[in-house]
Design a protein around this motif. Structure first.
Motif, short mmCIF file in Angstrom:
data_model
loop_
_atom_site.label_atom_id
_atom_site.label_comp_id
_atom_site.label_asym_id
_atom_site.label_seq_id
_atom_site.Cartn_x
_atom_site.Cartn_y
_atom_site.Cartn_z
N THR A 2 10.92 -2.40 -8.01
CA THR A 2 10.13 -3.59 -7.70
C THR A 2 10.09 -3.79 -6.20
OG1 THR A 2 10.83 -4.63 -9.76
CG2 THR A 2 9.90 -6.07 -8.05
N SER A 5 8.98 -8.66 -1.55
CA SER A 5 7.95 -9.44 -0.88
C SER A 5 8.58 -10.08 0.36
CB SER A 5 7.40 -10.52 -1.82
OG SER A 5 6.41 -11.28 -1.17
N ARG A 110 -2.86 -7.54 3.63
CA ARG A 110 -1.44 -7.27 3.39
C ARG A 110 -1.04 -5.92 3.95
NH1 ARG A 110 -3.56 -7.15 -1.92
NH2 ARG A 110 -2.63 -9.20 -2.29
N ARG A 112 1.61 -2.84 2.98
CA ARG A 112 2.46 -2.28 1.94
C ARG A 112 3.20 -1.09 2.53
NH1 ARG A 112 -1.28 0.01 -1.42
NH2 ARG A 112 0.28 0.39 -3.04
N GLU A 121 6.72 1.76 -4.06
CA GLU A 121 6.42 0.67 -3.14
C GLU A 121 7.73 0.00 -2.74
OE1 GLU A 121 3.91 -2.71 -4.48
OE2 GLU A 121 2.48 -1.87 -3.05
N ALA A 123 8.06 -2.44 0.04
CA ALA A 123 7.91 -3.82 0.50
C ALA A 123 6.44 -4.18 0.59
CB ALA A 123 8.58 -4.01 1.86
N VAL A 124 6.16 -5.47 0.44
CA VAL A 124 4.81 -6.01 0.59
C VAL A 124 4.88 -7.22 1.51
CG1 VAL A 124 2.84 -7.05 -0.57
CG2 VAL A 124 4.12 -5.25 -1.71
N PHE A 125 3.96 -7.29 2.47
CA PHE A 125 3.91 -8.40 3.40
C PHE A 125 2.49 -8.98 3.37
CE2 PHE A 125 4.28 -11.21 6.69
CZ PHE A 125 3.84 -10.81 7.95
N GLU A 126 2.36 -10.20 2.82
CA GLU A 126 1.07 -10.90 2.76
C GLU A 126 0.84 -11.59 4.10
OE1 GLU A 126 0.53 -9.95 -1.40
OE2 GLU A 126 -0.84 -10.69 0.15
#
Length: 457
Positions: A2, A5, A110, A112, A121, A123-126
């Motif tokens: 996972t 975020s 974003r 990724r 994946e 990390a995700v940064f919005e």
């Protein structure tokens, strides 16, 4: 796996040896286009030459460690082989430029970060933006031999050329425009003599933190100049209350913000930008020195309240195991929960006595009150009157601060070396007002201390 975020400014360790950084946005008919790029930086925060800028016109670094990974509708990416980066490269800034509009017109913008080998994946940064035409979404940086990723989210109105110049790239078509100052503040923002030199390591900070630091340094130097103390140099010591009643302020990261704001005082006043630090509750404990270049990690490692540590200790006892302390971290369960200000005052006094310096020492002492050891505190503070040290106490909240707030009125004092003000909800106090109050009494003491020979610099 996972993905994590990330919020702006957050960081994570990167276990993968090769990563893909994907900038993506909603592929709408009226959306501009974006081009991803990467800058390879050394410890001075600059590129070594134009080859260290990987973008659409130069899609691969000569070392092969960084390359443009191909563009698709609504996405562009670069790949970084961390294991193949040259030893001189300690940061890789992940940037982009907008074509046909500003980043404020992008939707679902974003960053990724993927494991380039497995495609997992990480990390995700919005992100959100306004008028920027160039944007730094994140950066990979080397810390203690390990690579980490930080979410930046910082834009430039001056486009790709402005971004490139900021990191040391020569841009032929920049014309006669002055390059942005390295700290992100226009050169004319300070008059000669007011601007503090950048301490070692400041250029290694994330862009948004570096800009905040620079603006805050300006507030410090301007406030001192207004009081006739321009050019003042001082050793800065930070003392943080970590008693049980402070738990909410630590959990809400109010104390993290306080420390970042105080780092600007050290950066402006101390030649090396370092700050000594203590924490206390029932017992005091010295923290590792805070160096400007280490500020992001220092905040995460060392700004911790004792109540959180106790809960962790209880959980460890219940579960039979727990996370070990990181190098340099204080076992916060050992400092207790009460308020014993006099003990940490004594430790700082002994430190100043054992390690004298030519310049004075400014102690920035934060407490949420509940002060009751008034006689012991008074005795310790009176013992510091012959020393080149000024104590600036800052009250957090509205609890009782006892002798700290009435020390100025005590009789038979040889010199007034103590200041106090209550900041209330310090998170709501603007920087300009905070530094105005923080530095209001220090210059007066400094002038008197020089007149009486307490300070000789």
């Amino acid at each position: 796996m996972t993905p994590i975020s990330l919020a702006k400014g957050a960081n994570i360790p990167v276990a993968a040896t090769s990563v893909r950084a994907v900038l993506s946005w909603a592929d709408l008919p009226d959306a501009p286009d974006a081009d991803a790029s990467a800058l390879l930086l050394t410890t001075d925060g600059k590129v070594r030459g134009d080859d260290d800028f990987v973008f659409y016109n130069q899609p691969a670094h000569p070392s092969g460690a960084v390359r443009h990974a191909g563009k698709h509708a609504g996405a562009d990416a670069v790949e970084i082989d961390l294991a193949a980066l040259e030893p001189a490269v300690t940061r890789v800034v992940l940037a982009a430029s907008a074509d046909g509009g500003t980043f404020g017109r992008f939707r679902e913008l974003r960053m990724r970060l993927l494991d380039a080998g497995s495609g997992a994946e990480l990390a995700v940064f919005e992100m959100t933006a306004t008028s920027e035409t160039a944007f730094v979404s994140g950066e990979l940086y080397l810390r203690d031999g390990r690579w980490k990723f930080r979410a930046v989210g910082q834009g430039y109105d001056s486009g790709l050329a402005g971004l490139a110049v900021d990191f040391g790239i020569s841009v032929d078509d920049a014309g006669d425009e002055a390059a942005p100052a390295p700290d992100g503040v226009p050169h004319e923002a300070a008059t000669p003599g007011q601007r503090a030199a950048a301490p070692r390591g400041e250029e290694a900070l994330p862009l948004d933190m570096r800009k905040r630091l620079s603006l805050r340094k300006q507030h410090v130097t301007v406030n001192l100049a207004k009081r006739g103390a321009a050019g003042t140099r001082a050793r800065v010591v930070l003392v943080l209350d970590a008693s049980g009643s402070m738990a909410k302020l630590y959990a809400a990261r109010v104390v993290h913000d306080v420390v970042e704001r105080m780092a600007a005082v050290a950066a402006a006043l101390d030649d090396d930008g370092e700050m000594q630090a203590w924490t206390f509750a029932s017992k005091p404990a010295r923290l590792p020195d805070l160096r400007v270049a280490d500020l992001p990690d220092w905040l995460e490692l060392h700004v911790r309240g004792s109540e959180i540590a106790l809960l962790r200790r209880r959980r460890k006892a219940k579960e039979g195991a727990g996370r070990a302390l990181r190098p340099g971290q204080v076992d916060m369960s050992r400092i207790g929960f009460g308020n014993e200000e006099h003990l940490v005052i004594r430790e700082v006094r002994e430190f100043v006595t054992r390690q004298p310096r030519q310049e004075p020492t400014l102690v920035l002492f934060f407490s949420d009150g509940g002060v009751y050891r008034n006689d012991l505190i008074e005795r310790e503070l009176r013992a510091t009157e012959p020393l080149p040290v000024f104590w600036q106490f800052v009250g957090l909240g509205d609890a009782g601060f006892g002798v700290l707030e009435r020390f100025d009125t005590l009789p038979d004092r040889t010199i007034d070396n103590v200041g106090f003000f209550s900041a209330g909800d310090i998170a709501r106090v603007p920087d300009e007002e905070l530094y105005e109050r923080l530095l209001s009494e220090f210059p007066t003491w400094l002038a008197e201390a020089r007149r009486t020979g307490v300070v000789t610099s």
